[in-house]
Motif scaffolding. Structure first.
Motif, PDB file in Angstrom:
ATOM      1  N   MET A  68       4.750   4.840  -6.476  1.00 35.56           N
ATOM      2  CA  MET A  68       4.894   4.193  -7.787  1.00 35.56           C
ATOM      3  C   MET A  68       3.996   4.870  -8.821  1.00 35.56           C
ATOM      4  SD  MET A  68       6.925   1.800  -8.091  1.00 35.56           S
ATOM      5  CE  MET A  68       7.893   0.948  -6.920  1.00 35.56           C
ATOM      6  N   ALA A  69       2.757   5.153  -8.386  1.00 37.49           N
ATOM      7  CA  ALA A  69       1.802   5.779  -9.294  1.00 37.49           C
ATOM      8  C   ALA A  69       2.346   7.154  -9.743  1.00 37.49           C
ATOM      9  CB  ALA A  69       0.454   5.926  -8.600  1.00 37.49           C
ATOM     10  N   SER A  70       2.923   7.934  -8.790  1.00 37.81           N
ATOM     11  CA  SER A  70       3.489   9.257  -9.142  1.00 37.81           C
ATOM     12  C   SER A  70       4.636   9.077 -10.130  1.00 37.81           C
ATOM     13  CB  SER A  70       4.017   9.990  -7.917  1.00 37.81           C
ATOM     14  OG  SER A  70       3.135   9.860  -6.871  1.00 37.81           O
TER      15      SER A  70
ATOM     16  N   HIS B  23       0.827  -1.200   0.000  1.00 37.26           N
ATOM     17  CA  HIS B  23       0.000   0.000   0.000  1.00 37.26           C
ATOM     18  C   HIS B  23       0.870   1.263   0.000  1.00 37.26           C
ATOM     19  CE1 HIS B  23      -3.708   2.105   0.533  1.00 37.26           C
ATOM     20  NE2 HIS B  23      -3.104   2.884   1.433  1.00 37.26           N
ATOM     21  N   GLU B  24       1.913   1.250   0.836  1.00 39.15           N
ATOM     22  CA  GLU B  24       2.794   2.424   0.949  1.00 39.15           C
ATOM     23  C   GLU B  24       3.546   2.651  -0.365  1.00 39.15           C
ATOM     24  OE1 GLU B  24       2.948   4.603   3.459  1.00 39.15           O
ATOM     25  OE2 GLU B  24       1.247   3.409   4.170  1.00 39.15           O
ATOM     26  N   ILE B  25       3.949   1.554  -1.009  1.00 41.48           N
ATOM     27  CA  ILE B  25       4.751   1.690  -2.238  1.00 41.48           C
ATOM     28  C   ILE B  25       3.884   2.086  -3.432  1.00 41.48           C
ATOM     29  CG2 ILE B  25       6.149   0.346  -3.907  1.00 41.48           C
ATOM     30  CD1 ILE B  25       7.304  -1.162  -1.551  1.00 41.48           C
ATOM     31  N   ASN B  26       2.631   1.651  -3.418  1.00 42.27           N
ATOM     32  CA  ASN B  26       1.742   1.893  -4.566  1.00 42.27           C
ATOM     33  C   ASN B  26       1.617   3.381  -4.933  1.00 42.27           C
ATOM     34  OD1 ASN B  26       0.889  -0.191  -5.973  1.00 42.27           O
ATOM     35  ND2 ASN B  26      -1.097  -0.440  -4.965  1.00 42.27           N
TER      36      ASN B  26
ATOM     37  N   LYS C  22       4.406  -2.538  -9.764  1.00 44.03           N
ATOM     38  CA  LYS C  22       2.950  -2.418  -9.547  1.00 44.03           C
ATOM     39  C   LYS C  22       2.314  -3.819  -9.547  1.00 44.03           C
ATOM     40  CE  LYS C  22      -0.881   0.467 -10.325  1.00 44.03           C
ATOM     41  NZ  LYS C  22      -1.617  -0.466  -9.571  1.00 44.03           N
ATOM     42  N   ASP C  23       2.772  -4.665 -10.500  1.00 44.18           N
ATOM     43  CA  ASP C  23       2.274  -6.045 -10.537  1.00 44.18           C
ATOM     44  C   ASP C  23       2.525  -6.731  -9.205  1.00 44.18           C
ATOM     45  OD1 ASP C  23       1.337  -5.935 -13.045  1.00 44.18           O
ATOM     46  OD2 ASP C  23       2.976  -7.071 -13.993  1.00 44.18           O
ATOM     47  N   ILE C  24       3.762  -6.528  -8.706  1.00 46.96           N
ATOM     48  CA  ILE C  24       4.115  -7.197  -7.434  1.00 46.96           C
ATOM     49  C   ILE C  24       3.219  -6.679  -6.302  1.00 46.96           C
ATOM     50  CG2 ILE C  24       5.950  -7.517  -5.708  1.00 46.96           C
ATOM     51  CD1 ILE C  24       7.966  -7.348  -8.042  1.00 46.96           C
ATOM     52  N   THR C  25       3.059  -5.380  -6.226  1.00 48.18           N
ATOM     53  CA  THR C  25       2.252  -4.849  -5.113  1.00 48.18           C
ATOM     54  C   THR C  25       0.789  -5.269  -5.266  1.00 48.18           C
ATOM     55  OG1 THR C  25       2.077  -2.767  -6.302  1.00 48.18           O
ATOM     56  CG2 THR C  25       3.712  -2.849  -4.537  1.00 48.18           C
ATOM     57  N   THR C  26       0.309  -5.308  -6.516  1.00 42.66           N
ATOM     58  CA  THR C  26      -1.088  -5.746  -6.706  1.00 42.66           C
ATOM     59  C   THR C  26      -1.231  -7.205  -6.265  1.00 42.66           C
ATOM     60  OG1 THR C  26      -1.119  -4.316  -8.629  1.00 42.66           O
ATOM     61  CG2 THR C  26      -2.991  -5.808  -8.380  1.00 42.66           C
TER      62      THR C  26
END
Ligand SMILES: Nc1ncnc2c1ncn2[C@@H]1O[C@H](COP(=O)(O)OP(=O)(O)OP(=O)(O)O)[C@@H](O)[C@H]1O
Ligand SMILES: [Mg+2]
Length: 498
Positions: free
Chosen positions: A278-280, A272-275, A321-325
């Motif tokens: 990453m999006a930015s 959640h914190e990394i997402n 993103k794949d990993i965090t998802t």
């Protein structure tokens, strides 16, 4: 009538005897009997007197003696119901009274004894049935290591031995027939030491043993209990062996589940914190890529380099993103929609979905799905995810030209639970033995660092939440079989996230 008849015979015998006596006296005295009425009267009187004496002797002495003899013979042969009629108060009468008293006492004692032995017999049957029905293998040995008891459970299974055969034999003779541990000299020495310790110390020994003799790993709990302890130690030792394999497997599964839950919680937080950053970063990279297309660089190769590196950054961001998802999917607290799912439909939908992708179209897929398969109460989306992950793994393990995936579904019993078994059999590379225990672990992958290694751990989580399990059989070079076992109605009306 017979008694009266024999009495008449006895009386006439006595009268005859008296007349014989008269004749003898007549010969002695030399008188003429026919003429002498006085003598006749004397003889008649004498005869009656002797007859009376003899009758008295028969009825007062012989008869009671005979009765006593008959009753004591009957008592000696176990019939204590016989009693002696008492007609006189003489010594014989007294003997009769004490005989009757003794017989009465003996009869009462025998009744009590019979009652006690019936009680003991039923108690023994009851205790035997307890020992026979306990879910343990039980046997008892004496100090010579001779088997003196052997329960029914120890007769069951491929290593069971008949009780009638075992009792009275030396323990080693029997254990040699089938027991893995006792058949090696080291194993026997260890067992001997253990028995000696229980016999001598009078203390209970308890331990666990892992065996591979039954194919796979089996866990046993072994308890040795000393019995009838005297100054020189126990006279017998009872050994109880409990198969705790299922319990141990559940504990191991629970540990794995707890570990997964802990990892999941941590991963969800981190993901959640990394997402957000990453999006930015993704937005920035996309914007930079657009600008690069219009920007002018001093050298053309700088433009190409810039573009190439930005593309790498963009790709890596999407990989993150794949990993965090994946991590969030793995751990997210969802309330699933449980309904009766037709496994056949879900399987065909998943196959159709996969065949939309060019790279999976070349694989041969065959299905053998039993008619009238019971539905399973499950979250269909989650089941599809499980089937998808297993099938993709199978495709990735097979060569596209010769790869064949056989999917079969049957129903049956798993213990007391009605289950549906879905097996995915591929002819791929197989899984090395040392990896079999790791494939359900989070982040375990043999496919390089571009992959997350989350596929099977997510499947494991979903299937166990549905009350089922996944079994794997694999042989390197031949292929693998992944079997998903789902209870028929295990999840009815249950929220999956509990
Ligand atoms: N059918 C199969 N044949 C051979 N190996 C397999 C098979 N299924 C799984 N594996 C092994 O198990 C490992 C873990 O599989 P898992 O699906 O969890 O991760 P992955 O496929 O490597 O990565 P991803 O997270 O993308 O699915 C694989 O890397 C592979 O080594
Ligand atoms: Mg995978």
């Amino acid at each position: 009538m017979l008694v009266k008849g024999s009495l008449l015979i006895k009386i006439s015998g006595v009268v005859l005897l008296a007349w014989f006596l008269e004749i003898i006296l007549f010969v002695i005295w030399g008188s003429n009997v026919k003429d002498s009425w006085s003598h006749s009267l004397q003889f008649i009187f004498l005869s009656v007197f002797i007859a009376g004496g003899v009758l008295f002797y028969i009825y007062i002495i012989i008869k009671p003696m005979k009765r006593l003899l008959y009753a004591s013979k009957a008592a000696a042969s176990g019939d204590l119901s016989q009693r002696i009629p008492i007609f006189s108060g003489n010594e014989l009468g007294e003997v009769g009274i004490s005989f009757n008293g003794m017989a009465q006492q003996l009869e009462t004692a025998m009744d009590v004894l019979n009652k006690r032995s019936t009680e003991l017999e039923s108690l023994k049957v009851f205790l035997d049935s307890i020992i026979d029905n306990l879910p343990f293998n039980i046997y008892v040995i004496d100090r010579d290591l001779t088997v003196i008891a052997w329960n029914k459970k120890r007769e069951d299974g491929p290593f069971g031995i008949n009780r009638n055969f075992a009792i009275g034999k030396k323990l080693w003779h029997i254990l040699d027939m089938n027991l893995f541990k006792a058949s090696s000299p080291k194993g026997r020495a260890e067992m001997e030491k253990e028995f000696a310790e229980v016999f001598n110390s009078g203390k209970i020994i308890e331990r666990e043993e892992v065996s591979t003799s039954f194919g796979g790993k089996s866990f046993f709990k072994i308890i040795k209990v000393p019995l009838m302890i005297k100054e020189d130690g126990a006279q017998y030792v009872l050994t109880a062996i409990e198969d705790i394999t299922i319990r141990r497997q559940l504990e191991i599964q629970l540990m794995a589940k707890n570990r997964l839950a802990a990892i999941g919680e941590l991963a969800a937080g981190v993901a959640h914190e990394i997402n957000n950053p990453m999006a930015s970063m993704a937005v920035c990279v996309e914007s930079l890529l657009r600008s690069t297309a219009q920007a002018s660089f001093k050298r053309d190769e700088d433009s190409a380099k810039f573009n190439k590196y930005l593309k790498i950054i963009e790709r890596e961001i999407y990989r993150c993103k794949d990993i965090t998802t994946g991590l969030l999917n793995f751990s997210r607290d969802k309330t699933f929609v449980i309904r009766d799912v037709t496994v056949k439909d879900t399987l065909f939908e998943t196959i159709k979905l996969l065949q939309l992708q060019e790279k999976y179209r070349s694989f041969k897929i065959s299905t053998d799905i039993k008619d009238n398969l019971p539905s399973v109460s499950a979250d269909e989306g989650q089941l599809r995810q499980v089937f998808l992950a297993i099938m993709i793994n199978a495709f990735e393990a097979m060569a596209s030209e010769s790869g064949a995936l056989d999917i079969s579904a049957t129903d049956g019993m798993d213990g007391n639970t009605r289950v549906v078994r879905i097996a995915f059999k591929d002819n791929g590379c197989g899984i090395p033995k040392e990896n079999l225990s790791k494939i359900f672990t989070t982040f375990f992958t043999t496919k390089g660092n571009m992959r997350t290694g989350l596929g099977l751990s997510i499947c494991y989580g979903i299937v166990t939440q549905h009350g089922g399990r996944i079994e794997v059989e694999s042989k390197v070079g031949s292929g693998s079989i992944f079997t998903v076992i789902l209870p028929h109605n295990g999840m009815q009306n249950k929220p999956l996230n509990q």
